[in-house]
Write a protein that holds these residues in place. Structure first.
Motif, short mmCIF file in Angstrom:
data_model
loop_
_atom_site.label_atom_id
_atom_site.label_comp_id
_atom_site.label_asym_id
_atom_site.label_seq_id
_atom_site.Cartn_x
_atom_site.Cartn_y
_atom_site.Cartn_z
N LEU A 235 0.85 -1.19 0.00
CA LEU A 235 0.00 0.00 0.00
C LEU A 235 0.88 1.24 0.00
CD1 LEU A 235 -2.84 1.34 0.33
CD2 LEU A 235 -2.44 1.22 2.80
N THR A 236 0.62 2.14 -0.94
CA THR A 236 1.32 3.42 -1.03
C THR A 236 0.30 4.54 -0.99
OG1 THR A 236 3.05 2.40 -2.39
CG2 THR A 236 2.94 4.80 -2.36
N VAL A 237 0.54 5.54 -0.15
CA VAL A 237 -0.41 6.63 0.03
C VAL A 237 0.32 7.96 -0.05
CG1 VAL A 237 -2.13 7.67 1.55
CG2 VAL A 237 -1.86 5.19 1.52
N LEU A 238 -0.23 8.88 -0.84
CA LEU A 238 0.28 10.25 -0.92
C LEU A 238 -0.64 11.14 -0.09
CD1 LEU A 238 2.31 12.25 -2.16
CD2 LEU A 238 0.73 12.53 -4.08
N ILE A 239 -0.06 11.88 0.86
CA ILE A 239 -0.84 12.63 1.84
C ILE A 239 -0.66 14.13 1.63
CG2 ILE A 239 -1.07 13.16 4.31
CD1 ILE A 239 -0.29 10.30 4.89
N ASN A 240 -1.78 14.85 1.68
CA ASN A 240 -1.76 16.31 1.70
C ASN A 240 -2.18 16.75 3.10
OD1 ASN A 240 -1.93 19.03 1.32
ND2 ASN A 240 -3.42 18.97 -0.35
N ASN A 241 -1.25 17.25 3.86
CA ASN A 241 -1.49 17.50 5.28
C ASN A 241 -2.27 18.78 5.55
OD1 ASN A 241 -1.24 16.50 7.86
ND2 ASN A 241 0.68 17.53 8.27
N HIS A 242 -2.41 19.67 4.56
CA HIS A 242 -3.16 20.92 4.71
C HIS A 242 -2.70 21.69 5.97
CE1 HIS A 242 -6.17 20.16 1.51
NE2 HIS A 242 -6.00 18.89 1.84
N ILE A 243 -1.44 22.02 5.99
CA ILE A 243 -0.88 22.69 7.17
C ILE A 243 -1.57 24.03 7.43
CG2 ILE A 243 1.24 23.68 8.13
CD1 ILE A 243 2.81 21.59 6.63
N GLU A 244 -1.97 24.71 6.38
CA GLU A 244 -2.62 26.01 6.56
C GLU A 244 -4.00 25.90 7.21
OE1 GLU A 244 -4.08 24.22 2.83
OE2 GLU A 244 -2.10 24.47 3.77
N GLU A 245 -4.53 24.66 7.30
CA GLU A 245 -5.86 24.46 7.87
C GLU A 245 -5.80 24.02 9.34
OE1 GLU A 245 -8.82 24.91 6.73
OE2 GLU A 245 -8.64 25.13 4.56
N TYR A 246 -4.63 24.01 9.93
CA TYR A 246 -4.51 23.55 11.32
C TYR A 246 -5.22 24.53 12.26
CZ TYR A 246 -1.34 19.59 10.87
OH TYR A 246 -0.80 18.35 10.59
N LEU A 247 -6.09 23.96 13.10
CA LEU A 247 -6.79 24.76 14.10
C LEU A 247 -6.64 24.17 15.50
CD1 LEU A 247 -8.64 27.20 14.57
CD2 LEU A 247 -10.61 25.68 14.27
N ASP A 248 -6.62 22.85 15.61
CA ASP A 248 -6.48 22.20 16.92
C ASP A 248 -5.68 20.92 16.74
OD1 ASP A 248 -6.92 21.66 19.68
OD2 ASP A 248 -8.46 20.22 19.10
N ALA A 249 -4.37 20.99 16.96
CA ALA A 249 -3.49 19.84 16.80
C ALA A 249 -3.39 19.07 18.11
CB ALA A 249 -2.11 20.28 16.34
N SER A 250 -3.27 17.75 18.00
CA SER A 250 -3.15 16.91 19.19
C SER A 250 -1.76 16.96 19.80
CB SER A 250 -3.51 15.46 18.84
OG SER A 250 -2.64 14.97 17.83
#
Length: 266
Positions: A235-250
């Motif tokens: 399984l290979t996955v390409l991820i778009n983390n959308h850093i500009e959309e961060y509002l509440d990180a764990s």
């Protein structure tokens, strides 16, 4: 210069060995300053230990000769298509997407005296349903009143503001084929919040056939299995983390948590 006596050389070699060896007790036999009685006692102890070691080895050798241990392998080959592919769960560090939080804050009905900015601020405390905190009781109570007015549960509200799997996962490849990520990754509620899970058994009650073997047989009630060994077959996955959309990180970081789950425990 006279050549040294051979017997004297042997004694010196034995003394040097006793002083530098890691074997227990030998250095006390050869260390300078010991009396003859001490050396004799240590010599007796060393001889007894050596005899005991020889006796133990002889005993084990004789027992193995009478009843040897036999090992027989049916086969050293185990087909990879008989091994379940693990469940892969991807959890974004950001649990609330900023744009989706803005959208729901504009769509929900609000109690009298409450502003849109307040509800946007209080949405952050939804994540405390995962990491419960005794503080911020006022904000949680205010958030609950909004949820009650809009007839929505806290879990549904939290899921509505998470980053959808279709946006987090931009491209997926399995067995060398490009796939639609949304078809194979399902939303899963975990201790880290809502995550995107692949091959998780609880998400497969109504899914399409999953098991593929070299013979072509299909079983809809089983997990994915590979038909060959190679990293291209996984399984290979390409991820778009959308850093500009961060509002509440764990956590104080960017990224995605990857969890692998073994499907069967024996």
């Amino acid at each position: 210069m006279k050549p040294q006596n051979t017997e004297f050389q042997i004694v010196e070699w034995v003394r040097a060995y006793c002083l530098v060896t890691g074997q227990h007790g030998y250095k006390f036999f050869a260390v300078p300053g010991k009396t003859m009685l001490e050396r004799v006692l240590w010599a007796v102890v060393l001889v007894l230990c050596l005899l005991a070691a020889i006796a133990m080895v002889w005993f084990e050798w004789s027992r193995n000769d009478v009843s040897p241990t036999l090992i027989a392998l049916d086969t050293s080959h185990y087909p990879i298509w008989k091994i379940d592919f693990p469940a892969v769960t991807l959890c974004g560090v950001n649990r609330i997407q900023k744009s989706r939080a803005l959208t729901v804050s504009k769509e929900w009905r609000l109690p009298p005296g409450m502003t849109r900015d307040q509800i946007l601020h209080d949405l952050i405390f939804l994540s405390q349903l995962i990491d419960m905190d005794g503080s911020n009781v006022t904000e949680l109570g205010r958030m609950q009143s909004v949820l009650d007015m809009n007839n929505i549960t806290a879990m549904a509200a939290l899921q509505s503001v998470m980053l959808p799997c279709e946006e987090l996962l931009t491209k997926c490849m399995l067995k060398g084929k490009i796939l639609k990520c949304g078809k194979y990754f399902k939303v899963l509620k975990t201790p880290s919040g809502f995550c995107c899970s692949f091959n998780y058994q609880a998400n497969k009650k109504d899914s399409s056939p999953l098991l593929q073997t070299p013979s072509g047989r299909v079983n809809p009630n089983r997990s994915y299995r590979m038909s060959a060994c190679a990293f291209q077959m996984g399984l290979t996955v390409l991820i778009n983390n959308h850093i500009e959309e961060y509002l509440d990180a764990s956590m104080a970081s960017y990224g995605v948590k990857v969890r692998l789950l073994r499907l069967r425990f024996k």
